[in-house]
Design an enzyme around this catalytic site. Structure first.
Site, PDB file in Angstrom:
ATOM      1  N   THR A 151     -27.952  20.677 -32.006  1.00 52.66           N
ATOM      2  CA  THR A 151     -29.206  20.595 -32.753  1.00 52.66           C
ATOM      3  C   THR A 151     -29.766  19.173 -32.765  1.00 52.66           C
ATOM      4  O   THR A 151     -29.010  18.208 -32.631  1.00 52.66           O
ATOM      5  CB  THR A 151     -28.943  21.059 -34.206  1.00 52.66           C
ATOM      6  OG1 THR A 151     -30.039  20.703 -35.033  1.00 52.66           O
ATOM      7  CG2 THR A 151     -27.709  20.383 -34.795  1.00 52.66           C
ATOM      8  N   ASP A 152     -31.075  19.071 -32.973  1.00 46.99           N
ATOM      9  CA  ASP A 152     -31.687  17.737 -33.115  1.00 46.99           C
ATOM     10  C   ASP A 152     -31.316  17.089 -34.447  1.00 46.99           C
ATOM     11  O   ASP A 152     -31.527  15.899 -34.645  1.00 46.99           O
ATOM     12  CB  ASP A 152     -33.221  17.829 -32.985  1.00 46.99           C
ATOM     13  CG  ASP A 152     -33.873  18.732 -34.029  1.00 46.99           C
ATOM     14  OD1 ASP A 152     -33.141  19.441 -34.758  1.00 46.99           O
ATOM     15  OD2 ASP A 152     -35.115  18.737 -34.111  1.00 46.99           O
ATOM     16  N   GLU A 153     -30.739  17.906 -35.366  1.00 48.99           N
ATOM     17  CA  GLU A 153     -30.436  17.369 -36.705  1.00 48.99           C
ATOM     18  C   GLU A 153     -29.351  16.303 -36.664  1.00 48.99           C
ATOM     19  O   GLU A 153     -29.194  15.535 -37.611  1.00 48.99           O
ATOM     20  CB  GLU A 153     -30.073  18.519 -37.655  1.00 48.99           C
ATOM     21  CG  GLU A 153     -31.197  19.542 -37.727  1.00 48.99           C
ATOM     22  CD  GLU A 153     -31.029  20.623 -38.793  1.00 48.99           C
ATOM     23  OE1 GLU A 153     -30.335  20.392 -39.779  1.00 48.99           O
ATOM     24  OE2 GLU A 153     -31.617  21.702 -38.610  1.00 48.99           O
ATOM     25  N   TYR A 176     -23.871  20.263 -42.470  1.00 48.54           N
ATOM     26  CA  TYR A 176     -24.113  20.994 -41.215  1.00 48.54           C
ATOM     27  C   TYR A 176     -24.284  20.034 -40.043  1.00 48.54           C
ATOM     28  O   TYR A 176     -23.573  20.115 -39.031  1.00 48.54           O
ATOM     29  CB  TYR A 176     -25.355  21.891 -41.353  1.00 48.54           C
ATOM     30  CG  TYR A 176     -25.898  22.389 -40.024  1.00 48.54           C
ATOM     31  CD1 TYR A 176     -25.157  23.253 -39.224  1.00 48.54           C
ATOM     32  CD2 TYR A 176     -27.157  21.978 -39.557  1.00 48.54           C
ATOM     33  CE1 TYR A 176     -25.641  23.697 -37.994  1.00 48.54           C
ATOM     34  CE2 TYR A 176     -27.644  22.422 -38.332  1.00 48.54           C
ATOM     35  CZ  TYR A 176     -26.891  23.279 -37.551  1.00 48.54           C
ATOM     36  OH  TYR A 176     -27.371  23.713 -36.337  1.00 48.54           O
ATOM     37  N   LYS A 180     -21.941  19.320 -36.695  1.00 49.77           N
ATOM     38  CA  LYS A 180     -22.449  19.482 -35.318  1.00 49.77           C
ATOM     39  C   LYS A 180     -22.299  18.157 -34.558  1.00 49.77           C
ATOM     40  O   LYS A 180     -21.952  18.146 -33.373  1.00 49.77           O
ATOM     41  CB  LYS A 180     -23.916  19.925 -35.313  1.00 49.77           C
ATOM     42  CG  LYS A 180     -24.170  21.346 -35.784  1.00 49.77           C
ATOM     43  CD  LYS A 180     -23.501  22.426 -34.952  1.00 49.77           C
ATOM     44  CE  LYS A 180     -24.124  22.604 -33.573  1.00 49.77           C
ATOM     45  NZ  LYS A 180     -23.542  23.770 -32.865  1.00 49.77           N
TER      46      LYS A 180
HETATM   47  P1  NAD Z   1     -26.445  32.136 -36.285  1.00 55.04           P
HETATM   48  O1  NAD Z   1     -25.888  31.724 -37.610  1.00 55.04           O
HETATM   49  O2  NAD Z   1     -27.557  33.117 -36.253  1.00 55.04           O
HETATM   50  O3  NAD Z   1     -25.264  32.765 -35.398  1.00 55.04           O
HETATM   51  C1  NAD Z   1     -23.998  32.208 -35.330  1.00 55.04           C
HETATM   52  C2  NAD Z   1     -23.041  33.232 -34.703  1.00 55.04           C
HETATM   53  O4  NAD Z   1     -21.744  32.611 -34.596  1.00 55.04           O
HETATM   54  C3  NAD Z   1     -22.862  34.502 -35.552  1.00 55.04           C
HETATM   55  O5  NAD Z   1     -22.914  35.633 -34.718  1.00 55.04           O
HETATM   56  C4  NAD Z   1     -21.480  34.339 -36.163  1.00 55.04           C
HETATM   57  O6  NAD Z   1     -20.831  35.569 -36.410  1.00 55.04           O
HETATM   58  C5  NAD Z   1     -20.766  33.523 -35.088  1.00 55.04           C
HETATM   59  N1  NAD Z   1     -19.647  32.741 -35.643  1.00 55.04           N
HETATM   60  C6  NAD Z   1     -19.665  31.919 -36.729  1.00 55.04           C
HETATM   61  N2  NAD Z   1     -18.446  31.394 -36.944  1.00 55.04           N
HETATM   62  C7  NAD Z   1     -17.652  31.882 -35.960  1.00 55.04           C
HETATM   63  C8  NAD Z   1     -16.275  31.703 -35.641  1.00 55.04           C
HETATM   64  N3  NAD Z   1     -15.472  30.921 -36.367  1.00 55.04           N
HETATM   65  N4  NAD Z   1     -15.773  32.350 -34.559  1.00 55.04           N
HETATM   66  C9  NAD Z   1     -16.575  33.164 -33.813  1.00 55.04           C
HETATM   67  N5  NAD Z   1     -17.868  33.376 -34.074  1.00 55.04           N
HETATM   68  C10 NAD Z   1     -18.400  32.742 -35.142  1.00 55.04           C
HETATM   69  O7  NAD Z   1     -26.810  30.776 -35.553  1.00 55.04           O
HETATM   70  P2  NAD Z   1     -27.980  30.476 -34.510  1.00 55.04           P
HETATM   71  O8  NAD Z   1     -29.206  30.105 -35.250  1.00 55.04           O
HETATM   72  O9  NAD Z   1     -28.029  31.557 -33.504  1.00 55.04           O
HETATM   73  O10 NAD Z   1     -27.433  29.130 -33.825  1.00 55.04           O
HETATM   74  C11 NAD Z   1     -26.622  29.185 -32.652  1.00 55.04           C
HETATM   75  C12 NAD Z   1     -26.283  27.775 -32.206  1.00 55.04           C
HETATM   76  O11 NAD Z   1     -27.481  27.042 -31.941  1.00 55.04           O
HETATM   77  C13 NAD Z   1     -25.529  26.954 -33.261  1.00 55.04           C
HETATM   78  O12 NAD Z   1     -24.556  26.193 -32.609  1.00 55.04           O
HETATM   79  C14 NAD Z   1     -26.589  26.068 -33.870  1.00 55.04           C
HETATM   80  O13 NAD Z   1     -26.027  24.858 -34.362  1.00 55.04           O
HETATM   81  C15 NAD Z   1     -27.489  25.829 -32.677  1.00 55.04           C
HETATM   82  N6  NAD Z   1     -28.918  25.535 -32.979  1.00 55.04           N
HETATM   83  C16 NAD Z   1     -29.627  26.378 -33.790  1.00 55.04           C
HETATM   84  C17 NAD Z   1     -30.977  26.118 -34.020  1.00 55.04           C
HETATM   85  C18 NAD Z   1     -31.813  27.052 -34.852  1.00 55.04           C
HETATM   86  O14 NAD Z   1     -32.996  26.765 -35.082  1.00 55.04           O
HETATM   87  N7  NAD Z   1     -31.312  28.184 -35.309  1.00 55.04           N
HETATM   88  C19 NAD Z   1     -31.578  24.987 -33.442  1.00 55.04           C
HETATM   89  C20 NAD Z   1     -30.812  24.146 -32.623  1.00 55.04           C
HETATM   90  C21 NAD Z   1     -29.475  24.449 -32.394  1.00 55.04           C
HETATM   91  P1  TYD Z   2     -34.522  26.158 -42.239  1.00 53.92           P
HETATM   92  O1  TYD Z   2     -35.115  27.369 -41.621  1.00 53.92           O
HETATM   93  O2  TYD Z   2     -33.445  26.340 -43.255  1.00 53.92           O
HETATM   94  O3  TYD Z   2     -34.066  25.198 -41.055  1.00 53.92           O
HETATM   95  P2  TYD Z   2     -33.565  23.645 -41.074  1.00 53.92           P
HETATM   96  O4  TYD Z   2     -33.181  23.283 -42.450  1.00 53.92           O
HETATM   97  O5  TYD Z   2     -32.394  23.693 -40.148  1.00 53.92           O
HETATM   98  O6  TYD Z   2     -34.722  22.852 -40.538  1.00 53.92           O
HETATM   99  O7  TYD Z   2     -35.687  25.350 -42.968  1.00 53.92           O
HETATM  100  C1  TYD Z   2     -36.837  24.892 -42.284  1.00 53.92           C
HETATM  101  C2  TYD Z   2     -37.640  24.053 -43.261  1.00 53.92           C
HETATM  102  O8  TYD Z   2     -38.136  24.901 -44.315  1.00 53.92           O
HETATM  103  C3  TYD Z   2     -36.822  22.974 -43.967  1.00 53.92           C
HETATM  104  O9  TYD Z   2     -37.642  21.822 -44.149  1.00 53.92           O
HETATM  105  C4  TYD Z   2     -36.489  23.575 -45.317  1.00 53.92           C
HETATM  106  C5  TYD Z   2     -37.676  24.472 -45.599  1.00 53.92           C
HETATM  107  N1  TYD Z   2     -37.392  25.691 -46.385  1.00 53.92           N
HETATM  108  C6  TYD Z   2     -38.157  25.996 -47.529  1.00 53.92           C
HETATM  109  O10 TYD Z   2     -39.069  25.240 -47.914  1.00 53.92           O
HETATM  110  N2  TYD Z   2     -37.879  27.142 -48.200  1.00 53.92           N
HETATM  111  C7  TYD Z   2     -36.884  27.993 -47.823  1.00 53.92           C
HETATM  112  O11 TYD Z   2     -36.670  29.036 -48.495  1.00 53.92           O
HETATM  113  C8  TYD Z   2     -36.114  27.672 -46.647  1.00 53.92           C
HETATM  114  C9  TYD Z   2     -35.014  28.573 -46.190  1.00 53.92           C
HETATM  115  C10 TYD Z   2     -36.422  26.511 -45.956  1.00 53.92           C
END
Ligand code: NAD
Ligand code: TYD
Length: 372
Positions: A151-153, A176, A180
């Site tokens: 992630t960019d975070e 988080y 990461k």
């Molecule tokens: P998500 O929470 O929707 O899915 C995570 C999956 O991992 C789930 O299916 C869960 O069951 C599985 N999991 C969790 N712990 C586990 C374990 N110990 N063993 C096996 N499986 C396990 O997450 P996502 O949003 O799909 O994110 C996927 C990846 O992308 C993550 O690594 C996250 O850090 C990265 N990422 C997400 C975003 C975003 O916007 N969602 C952006 C950048 C990077």
């Molecule tokens: P989120 O989807 O949780 O992603 P991330 O924290 O990884 O960026 O949140 C996106 C943005 O929205 C973040 O600035 C937090 C804000 N947010 C709210 O204002 N209300 C909410 O209920 C949630 C879940 C997020």
């Protein structure tokens, strides 16, 4: 550089991982044929322990068509070294694409332990299994790959100007992002120390189908539909850069196939939105699709206590992947957001099912005052 044949996808039942597997098997949910260009003929082993965020419903059609032939599901925790080793051997894994993680910042604030366990120890367990399995006669194979999805975070928080680049120093600020960041460092360390062929990607906020409705966009769409409050943290002036999930996944696939080993790539949507402005846009689109009145929905916006340590702004400079690998995002935000709204409004039973498990009790315990 070898072509991936037997791919171990971790977290393939989650949001991005399931969209990735769908993409590999030509089952993109985006309208038209925009994303069905993966051209993959190998095998996928989906390793997922099915936490509250994992849902096999996301892949029902992939299972029906390819299950037991080119698609296999293993319900396994990535921290289980013995099982992970068995899976590497049984399926003769040559490529790992590692999505599995605890992924929600709010949950990491309330309970960081699971984040350290899965994101740090889990990544370490996979790296160790890969290192052992891919070391032959004392040397590391170079026709294999461990791709780590991040992630960019990890870069921290930006002020009003500037962008995260691949050489921006890490400065994670939530449990988080710290977990990461630790996993990113381990992946790089395995490359430098043991010569493990790796690539790494850091992406901005994804949106699209199959995202767990605890994240901003699906939560808001679902609450609008239910007539519930729309909880905005703080003043709603935090900024995120949004990318359609399959544009992220196309970038990951490109890096896996063409990325330079040992390198990291930033992926971004070049699409920054202040949370409150994005919410107004979402309300407008959802009102149009549901026939509800914009004014009535706007009244449900509720400013709530800010997230502790809330990062102000994320924005990515993705010139490297564009210039070196020729990646471009395909989905416009206008179109992607419209499709996403329609998808959540249509797939109400998907939302009901995924919210009916342990998550429901958790949300009632922790977020009652926000009217979720
Ligand atoms: P998500 O929470 O929707 O899915 C995570 C999956 O991992 C789930 O299916 C869960 O069951 C599985 N999991 C969790 N712990 C586990 C374990 N110990 N063993 C096996 N499986 C396990 O997450 P996502 O949003 O799909 O994110 C996927 C990846 O992308 C993550 O690594 C996250 O850090 C990265 N990422 C997400 C975003 C975003 O916007 N969602 C952006 C950048 C990077
Ligand atoms: P989120 O989807 O949780 O992603 P991330 O924290 O990884 O960026 O949140 C996106 C943005 O929205 C973040 O600035 C937090 C804000 N947010 C709210 O204002 N209300 C909410 O209920 C949630 C879940 C997020």
């Amino acid at each position: 550089m070898a072509t991936p044949h037997n791919i171990l996808v971790t977290g393939g039942a989650g949001f991005i991982g399931s969209n990735f597997i769908r993409y590999l098997f030509g089952k993109s949910t985006a309208e038209g044929d925009l994303f069905n260009d993966a051209d993959f003929s190998g095998t996928v082993v989906n390793v997922d322990c099915l936490t509250y965020a994992g849902n096999l419903e996301n892949l029902a059609d992939v299972e029906a068509e390819f299950g037991g032939k080119r698609y296999f599901f293993e319900k396994t925790d990535i921290c289980d070294s013995k099982e992970i080793t068995r899976i590497f051997e049984h399926y003769n894994i040559d490529t790992v694409i590692h999505f599995a993680a605890e992924s929600h910042v709010d949950r990491s604030i309330l309970g960081p332990e699971a984040f350290v366990k899965t994101n740090v120890t889990g990544t370490f367990t996979l790296l160790e299994a890969a290192r052992r399995y891919w070391t032959k006669d004392g040397s590391m194979r170079n026709d294999v790959l461990f791709h780590h999805v991040s992630t960019d975070e990890v870069y921290g928080s930006l002020g009003e100007t500037g962008y995260f680049r691949e050489d921006t120093p890490y400065d994670p600020r939530s449990p988080y992002s710290a977990s990461k960041a630790a996993s990113d460092h381990l992946v790089m360390a395995y490359h430098h120390t043991y010569g493990l062929p790796i690539t790494l990607s850091n992406c901005t906020n994804n949106y699209g189908p199959y995202q767990f409705p605890e994240k901003l966009l699906p939560l808001m769409i679902s609450n609008i539909k239910e007539g519930k409050n729309l909880p905005v943290y703080g003043k709603g002036d935090n900024i995120r850069d949004w990318i359609y999930v399959e544009d992220h996944n196309r970038a990951v696939w490109l890096i896996v196939n063409k990325g330079k080993r040992g390198e990291k790539y930033n992926i971004g949507g070049e699409n920054e939105w202040q949370n409150i402005k994005l919410l107004h846009k979402l309300i407008e689109l959802t009102a149009k699709e549901t026939g509800k009145s914009v004014e009535e929905i706007e009244k449900t916006i509720t400013y709530v206590k800010d997230r502790p340590g809330h990062d102000k702004r994320y924005a990515i400079d993705c010139a490297k992947i564009k210039n070196e690998l020729g990646w471009q995002r395909k989905m416009t935000f206008e179109e992607g957001l419209k499709e996403t709204v329609k998808w959540y409004l249509k797939n109400t039973s998907w939302i009901e099912n995924i919210l009916s498990g342990e998550y429901k009790n958790w949300i009632e315990k922790n977020y009652k005052e926000q009217g979720r």
